[in-house]
Design an enzyme around this catalytic site. Structure first.
Site, mmCIF file in Angstrom:
data_model
loop_
_atom_site.group_PDB
_atom_site.id
_atom_site.type_symbol
_atom_site.label_atom_id
_atom_site.label_comp_id
_atom_site.label_asym_id
_atom_site.label_seq_id
_atom_site.Cartn_x
_atom_site.Cartn_y
_atom_site.Cartn_z
ATOM 1 N N TYR A 11 0.826 -1.220 0.000
ATOM 2 C CA TYR A 11 0.000 0.000 0.000
ATOM 3 C C TYR A 11 0.861 1.271 0.000
ATOM 4 C CZ TYR A 11 -3.253 3.324 2.309
ATOM 5 O OH TYR A 11 -4.003 4.403 2.671
ATOM 6 N N LEU A 33 5.444 -10.489 -3.073
ATOM 7 C CA LEU A 33 4.078 -10.515 -3.628
ATOM 8 C C LEU A 33 3.137 -11.374 -2.785
ATOM 9 C CD1 LEU A 33 4.811 -10.617 -7.490
ATOM 10 C CD2 LEU A 33 4.269 -8.628 -6.070
ATOM 11 N N ASP A 51 12.172 -12.675 -1.280
ATOM 12 C CA ASP A 51 11.743 -12.617 0.118
ATOM 13 C C ASP A 51 12.947 -12.237 0.992
ATOM 14 O OD1 ASP A 51 9.269 -14.355 1.855
ATOM 15 O OD2 ASP A 51 11.008 -13.462 2.844
ATOM 16 N N PHE A 73 9.924 -0.905 3.144
ATOM 17 C CA PHE A 73 8.519 -1.001 3.547
ATOM 18 C C PHE A 73 8.120 -2.436 3.901
ATOM 19 C CE2 PHE A 73 8.731 2.596 0.628
ATOM 20 C CZ PHE A 73 7.957 3.556 1.248
ATOM 21 N N TYR A 141 4.224 -6.655 16.938
ATOM 22 C CA TYR A 141 4.438 -5.811 15.752
ATOM 23 C C TYR A 141 5.312 -4.604 16.122
ATOM 24 C CZ TYR A 141 3.496 -2.153 12.348
ATOM 25 O OH TYR A 141 3.643 -1.123 11.458
ATOM 26 N N ARG A 219 -7.007 7.502 17.172
ATOM 27 C CA ARG A 219 -5.812 7.355 16.342
ATOM 28 C C ARG A 219 -5.602 8.617 15.527
ATOM 29 N NH1 ARG A 219 -5.354 3.906 19.374
ATOM 30 N NH2 ARG A 219 -5.070 1.670 19.094
HETATM 31 N N1 UDP Z 1 -10.987 -0.807 14.667
HETATM 32 C C1 UDP Z 1 -12.313 -1.069 14.956
HETATM 33 N N2 UDP Z 1 -13.015 -1.887 14.113
HETATM 34 C C2 UDP Z 1 -12.456 -2.455 13.005
HETATM 35 C C3 UDP Z 1 -11.108 -2.169 12.720
HETATM 36 C C4 UDP Z 1 -10.394 -1.345 13.564
HETATM 37 O O1 UDP Z 1 -12.859 -0.578 15.935
HETATM 38 O O2 UDP Z 1 -13.129 -3.200 12.300
HETATM 39 C C5 UDP Z 1 -10.247 0.091 15.545
HETATM 40 C C6 UDP Z 1 -8.978 -0.526 16.118
HETATM 41 O O3 UDP Z 1 -9.250 -1.234 17.292
HETATM 42 C C7 UDP Z 1 -8.121 0.717 16.343
HETATM 43 C C8 UDP Z 1 -8.556 1.659 15.227
HETATM 44 O O4 UDP Z 1 -9.819 1.191 14.777
HETATM 45 O O5 UDP Z 1 -8.451 1.317 17.575
HETATM 46 C C9 UDP Z 1 -7.604 1.657 14.043
HETATM 47 O O6 UDP Z 1 -7.345 0.313 13.705
HETATM 48 P P1 UDP Z 1 -6.639 -0.109 12.352
HETATM 49 O O7 UDP Z 1 -6.647 -1.601 12.320
HETATM 50 O O8 UDP Z 1 -7.275 0.612 11.212
HETATM 51 O O9 UDP Z 1 -5.159 0.472 12.493
HETATM 52 P P2 UDP Z 1 -4.029 0.215 13.623
HETATM 53 O O10 UDP Z 1 -4.282 1.247 14.688
HETATM 54 O O11 UDP Z 1 -4.126 -1.182 14.104
HETATM 55 O O12 UDP Z 1 -2.759 0.467 12.874
#
Ligand code: UDP
Length: 323
Positions: A11, A33, A51, A73, A141, A219
């Site tokens: 992405y 890929l 890889d 990335f 992560y 976020r």
């Molecule tokens: N989130 C949610 N429902 C979903 C996907 C994500 O409530 O179906 C919440 C998730 O718990 C986090 C925020 O949205 O608080 C952003 O999550 P995302 O997975 O988009 O990005 P991350 O913060 O993990 O990089």
């Protein structure tokens, strides 16, 4: 410059690769890929399928292409998955990243821009988060990215490698015909848009009992084209070190949901489910360092504009890149 872009079929890597080419650089994409899409790669770029966990493959790629710099990335990047499969994250993100760095050092490639993450901070002591905040990841992560940041910093000190670590907050939006296509999709904005497209019944809010005004996680959503521009600046900056990339404004899951409803005109039904393991309640960037040192200013900061760009891409590509 000639830039080797690992994960250039993904992405953020594909959007950045296209911008590099637009700006007159040449690009070789190194990608397995597995998660990326061949169709996302700009046709002007060269592609080497390989890889990073295969040390010989990345060594050969560096030896053959002799890039001036690497943008790294390629990584696994899902908080929830990392809690279930930590070994995947340490294997791919740490061991793979170390293979890349070793190959660079062996062949005299002195410059790397690393995709890092706000997940390296864990639960911040103070908000917004500055680059010198304590880094105590709450999931594998974030830990895997922190381990690679630290190893590269030692290579900087001991071998003179030029390292810029870009700590992304929440990448989102679409640019230049490229958007988010993950399988399975776990990210908030694409999931909301899949509901609006009729591809899912409803969305799930992962917890609304957090210590935030509306109870859902906050976020800092940053547009992918702004992230790409930060990479271009990082490529030539004399500065090294870590930079937060965010807008400095946070939105809760419920606010993003409301914005997605407004942008799409779809009711986007949503229920509240349990918390997602590993999620800190609030992550918002202090991005002053990137502004001051790199001269970077995010351009697309309104959450509605970010979602509108993603919505346009998802409507034009309801099946993503088509497998
Ligand atoms: N989130 C949610 N429902 C979903 C996907 C994500 O409530 O179906 C919440 C998730 O718990 C986090 C925020 O949205 O608080 C952003 O999550 P995302 O997975 O988009 O990005 P991350 O913060 O993990 O990089």
């Amino acid at each position: 410059m000639h830039v080797l872009v690992t994960g250039g079929a993904g992405y953020i890597g594909s959007v950045t690769g296209a911008l590099l080419l637009d700006e007159g650089h040449s690009v070789t994409v190194f990608d397995n890929l597995e998660l990326g899409h061949r169709a996302a790669i700009d046709t002007r770029a060269a592609l080497m399928v390989g890889d990073l966990r295969n040390a010989d493959a990345i060594d050969r790629a560096i030896a053959e292409t002799r890039p001036d710099a690497v943008m790294h990335f390629a990584a696994d990047a899902l908080v929830g998955e990392s809690m279930a499969q930590p070994e995947r994250y340490f294997g791919n993100n740490v061991a793979g990243g170390l293979n890349l760095a070793a190959a660079m050092l062996r062949h005299g490639v002195r410059r790397i821009v690393l995709s890092s993450t706000c997940a390296t901070y864990g639960e911040p002591e103070r908000l917004p988060i500055t680059e010198d905040s304590a880094q105590r990841p709450t999931n594998p992560y974030g830990e895997s990215k922190l381990m690679l940041e630290r190893a590269l910093d030692w290579y900087r000190r001991l071998h003179g490698l030029h390292v810029v670590s870009l700590r992304y907050f929440n990448a989102c939006g679409a640019a230049g015909g490229r958007g988010e296509d993950h399988s399975p999709e776990t990210h908030l904005i694409p999931i909301l848009l899949q509901v609006a497209l009729g591809q899912r019944e409803q969305a799930c809010i992962h917890g609304d009992d957090y210590p935030t005004p509306d109870g859902s996680c906050i976020r800092d959503y940053i547009h992918v084209s702004d992230l790409a521009r930060a990479h271009l600046l990082a490529l030539t900056t004399p500065a090294s070190g870590a930079f937060n990339l965010g807008t400095g404004s946070g939105f809760s899951v419920k606010q993003v949901l409301a914005a997605a409803r407004a942008v799409t005109g779809h009711p986007i039904p949503a229920s509240v489910g349990p918390r997602r393991p590993g999620d800190p309640p609030v992550l918002v960037a202090a991005a002053d360092k990137a502004r001051q040192v790199l001269g970077w200013t995010p351009q697309i900061t309104a959450i509605e504009d970010i979602i509108a760009s993603a919505w346009e891409w998802h409507r034009a590509h309801p099946d993503g890149y088509g497998g």
